[in-house]
Design an enzyme around this catalytic site. Structure first.
Site, mmCIF file in Angstrom:
data_model
loop_
_atom_site.group_PDB
_atom_site.id
_atom_site.type_symbol
_atom_site.label_atom_id
_atom_site.label_comp_id
_atom_site.label_asym_id
_atom_site.label_seq_id
_atom_site.Cartn_x
_atom_site.Cartn_y
_atom_site.Cartn_z
ATOM 1 C CD GLU A 1 11.367 -11.252 -8.428
ATOM 2 O OE1 GLU A 1 10.592 -11.075 -7.481
ATOM 3 O OE2 GLU A 1 12.531 -10.823 -8.430
ATOM 4 N NE ARG B 1 4.647 1.809 -0.927
ATOM 5 C CZ ARG B 1 5.364 2.129 0.147
ATOM 6 N NH1 ARG B 1 6.401 2.915 0.018
ATOM 7 N NH2 ARG B 1 5.057 1.665 1.327
ATOM 8 C CD1 TRP C 1 0.175 -6.142 -3.493
ATOM 9 C CD2 TRP C 1 0.169 -6.887 -1.390
ATOM 10 N NE1 TRP C 1 0.690 -7.404 -3.495
ATOM 11 C CE2 TRP C 1 0.700 -7.897 -2.222
ATOM 12 C CE3 TRP C 1 0.064 -7.142 -0.024
ATOM 13 C CZ2 TRP C 1 1.137 -9.118 -1.726
ATOM 14 C CZ3 TRP C 1 0.490 -8.361 0.475
ATOM 15 C CH2 TRP C 1 1.020 -9.333 -0.392
ATOM 16 C CB CYS D 1 -0.890 0.016 1.238
ATOM 17 S SG CYS D 1 -1.950 -1.416 1.351
ATOM 18 C CE LYS E 1 15.117 -10.385 -9.602
ATOM 19 N NZ LYS E 1 15.717 -10.241 -8.323
ATOM 20 C CG HIS F 1 22.633 -35.214 -3.043
ATOM 21 N ND1 HIS F 1 23.164 -36.424 -2.669
ATOM 22 C CD2 HIS F 1 23.674 -34.355 -3.145
ATOM 23 C CE1 HIS F 1 24.481 -36.300 -2.529
ATOM 24 N NE2 HIS F 1 24.816 -35.051 -2.818
ATOM 25 C CG ASN G 1 1.599 1.730 3.937
ATOM 26 O OD1 ASN G 1 1.471 0.520 3.814
ATOM 27 N ND2 ASN G 1 2.712 2.362 3.631
ATOM 28 N N GLY G 2 -0.234 -0.405 6.151
ATOM 29 C CA GLY G 2 0.147 -1.186 7.339
ATOM 30 C C GLY G 2 -0.982 -2.115 7.760
ATOM 31 C CE LYS H 1 11.979 -2.163 -5.347
ATOM 32 N NZ LYS H 1 12.914 -3.169 -5.909
ATOM 33 C CD GLU I 1 18.498 -12.078 -7.216
ATOM 34 O OE1 GLU I 1 17.876 -12.643 -6.299
ATOM 35 O OE2 GLU I 1 18.105 -11.028 -7.751
#
Ligand code: M6R
Length: 608
Positions: A488, A27, A74, A2, A485, A504, A100-101, A603, A481
């Site tokens: 996502e 975000r 969000w 948010c 990438k 394994h 927000n929160g 974000k 990483e």
């Protein structure tokens, strides 16, 4: 996650709010809305969907008012929908709130309000605040805001309008950031500096439990004890105001290309190779403190966690301090054994990630020392930790971290070298790394030159469904990483593995359909990596090998090869990740994915 933008000004507020919402979009969000105050009446527009679709319709309606609040949501409490989008109103439509929160006691408050006859219009925790504020307001907005603060638990930033307070926006915060932006004849509130770009050149940070009353003429701030606050604003840096794509089609591509310059700024002046010394003045740990450190726990999430894997290897190998990288969200659950000899390092781009913040809280509660490796100094985590290393990457807008990842690797390497120096191992560590370190920005620039090779590989990946990324030593982190990438951005299923683990289990997946990416640049593990590549090829699995320029043996065993400049194995991860970033970008673009705002992602992840 948010985002909030609000303005009290003298010109139409709607275009400013729409612009602010566009700037907050990075975000991550699923719905957006605005509320405007005009002649003592509130008007709300909100819905699920993209700001690029919603804002033009609001603008076309010509909504009036010079005071307003805007929000990107969000979803946490209830799915993305028009009723759940912010702003939320009280029953009489006199109070509008964006938030927000997370409110932690919203259910108890909702039940209490419902028992008093309040009917809720949404499933959100935020709506509780609109009803509470309306009931608490008896003409004094500060008193009402303080009453709301006293009733609410959790972390939140709020911007509130009241129809009986024309021209005023009320800001309140606890835990989540809220900034006051000072412009010409207007005052803004925002959850980050980006949303203020082009409107405000000075900002004031709102402290814990402070209340701000913003009007076009200025801002009045009252602290948690009810006292007036006098605080000097700070100037917004040029970088903080830079919001453009700089000629690139996507922020991600721009940020990938910024890496050489950002790394130069990070490394320059901090390494004196000739004297075998690293300077990290901002870290409030002297030699004795480093010597007394018994263990280092690096706590982080997502990309920052993968950077921490590299950091833990560097701290343990170079400085000789037992170190481990731990997923922040699991830190409390493992019941970490902590005391003042343990250093807990929080690694984070935003400095706001709820899981990482919670891990720092555990560290502090159990008596460990704390340090941040952060891209935003002035952030929630930045204010909690005992010292910090600034990644110096500048604002990152694309949801996928790129320049911040290499910045984190650089900062963690500097930290490891500083710790090595304090523990009498600095000269040894710097003997080979010292002269090579200044070359890193140039090598990363050369790695950007792999773009054509990467494009050619991406053309072969049309239709790929599964990928496996393999690396060893410091480049195990690169494998994780690279896979993150890819998944996502392009929604291709991709897993990262330390290459030795392949036999394994994951080798069972190898077939013509599974594309493997192997990092096999020079170092003690190159031979073993090439052996793994042969194992995959022998089972008809296609392999993309990231190898040193001119490595003919690697080219022979690979299905496709991407050639990067060779360097020291501790520096190679900063170089080797670049073609993997570009590969994810290219595959995502070819699939028509939203590169800068992948689905479902935010974000800044401010919920646990
Ligand atoms: O702001 P932080 O570095 O704490 O964020 C951590 C993760 O949420 C973040 O790295 C995430 O994994 C990104 N989507 C990676 O591209």
């Amino acid at each position: 996650m948010c985002g909030i933008i609000a303005i009290a000004g003298t010109t139409p507020a709607l275009p400013v709010l729409a612009q602010g919402l566009h700037l907050l979009a990075y975000r991550g969000y699923d719905s957006a809305g605005v509320a405007l105050e005009h002649q003592g009446r509130l008007h709300v527009e909100k819905d699920k969907g993209r700001i690029a679709d919603l804002a033009p319709a609001w603008l076309a309606r010509g909504l009036e008012g010079c005071t307003g609040i805007g929000h990107t949501r969000w979803a946490t409490h209830g799915p993305p929908s028009k009723p759940n989008a912010h702003p939320h109103l009280d029953a009489r439509g006199e109070v509008a709130v964006v938030h927000n929160g997370i409110l932690e006691n919203d259910l108890a408050l909702r039940e209490e309000l419902e028992a008093q006859g309040v009917r809720f219009a949404s499933e959100t925790d935020t709506e509780v605040v609109a009803h509470l504020f309306a009931r608490a307001f008896r003409g004094d907005p500060v008193a009402a805001a303080r009453e709301v603060l006293a009733r609410c638990k959790g972390h939140f930033a709020l911007a509130i309008l009241h129809a009986r307070l024309p021209g005023t926006v009320i800001g309140v915060r606890r835990g989540s950031p809220l900034l006051v932006g000072l412009g010409v004849g207007e005052v803004l509130l925002a959850s980050d500096t980006k949303a203020l770009a082009g409107r405000a050149d000075r900002v004031l940070d709102l402290g814990e439990d402070e209340v701000a009353l913003a009007t076009a003429g200025g801002v009045r701030i009252v602290d948690a004890a009810g006292q007036e606050v006098r605080r000097a604003p700070r100037a917004l840096g040029e970088r903080e105001q830079d919001t453009g794509k700089g000629g690139f089609p996507h922020f991600m591509l721009k940020e990938i290309h910024e890496q050489p310059d950002r790394l130069y700024e990070l490394l320059a002046g901090r390494v004196e190779a000739s004297r075998g010394r690293v300077r990290l003045h901002e870290v409030a740990l002297d030699d004795a403190a480093w010597r007394a450190t018994s263990r280092i726990d690096l706590v982080a999430s997502g990309t920052a966690h993968y950077a921490s894997l590299y950091g833990a290897y560097a701290l343990e190998s170079l400085a000789g301090i037992p170190s481990r990288a731990l997923v922040a969200a699991e830190y409390e659950a493992r019941g970490p054994v902590l005391d003042p000899s343990v250093l807990v390092v929080a690694v984070s781009q935003s400095g706001e990630t709820a899981d990482t913040k919670a891990a720092v809280e555990v560290a502090r509660a159990r008596g460990a020392r704390t340090l941040g490796v952060l891209n935003v100094r002035d952030s929630v985590i930045g204010r909690m930790v005992g010292g910090l290393v600034d990644i110096h990457a500048g604002p990152e807008t694309s949801v996928a971290s790129t320049k911040v990842y290499t910045g984190m690797l650089g900062a963690l390497l500097l930290l490891a070298l500083r710790a090595a120096q304090a523990r009498g191992r600095g000269e040894e560590a710097l003997r080979t790394l010292g002269p090579a370190l200044p070359s890193v920005p140039g090598l990363v620039r050369r790695a950007l030159g792999t773009w054509e090779q990467v494009r050619a590989v991406a053309r072969h990946l049309d239709g790929v469904r599964d990928m496996l990324y393999l690396g060893r030593g410091p480049d195990a982190a690169t494998a994780f990483e690279g896979a993150l990438k890819m998944k996502e951005l392009s929604y291709v299923h991709a897993e990262g593995y330390p290459a030795g683990e392949m036999k394994h289990g994951p080798i069972a997946l190898v077939s013509r359909e599974l594309v493997t990416v192997a990092i096999a640049t020079p170092g003690p593990w190159r031979e073993r990596m090439l052996a793994n590549v042969r194992e995959v090829s022998a089972r008809e699995g296609p392999v993309v090998v990231v190898a040193a320029e001119g490595d003919r043996e690697a080219a022979r065993v690979a299905t496709h090869v991407v050639e990067v400049p060779a360097t020291d194995p501790w520096l190679a991860p900063l170089v080797n990740v670049v073609p993997l970033q570009l590969l994810a970008y290219e595959v995502a673009k070819r699939r028509g994915c939203d590169v800068d705002q992948p689905r479902n992602l935010a974000k800044t992840v401010t919920v646990q």
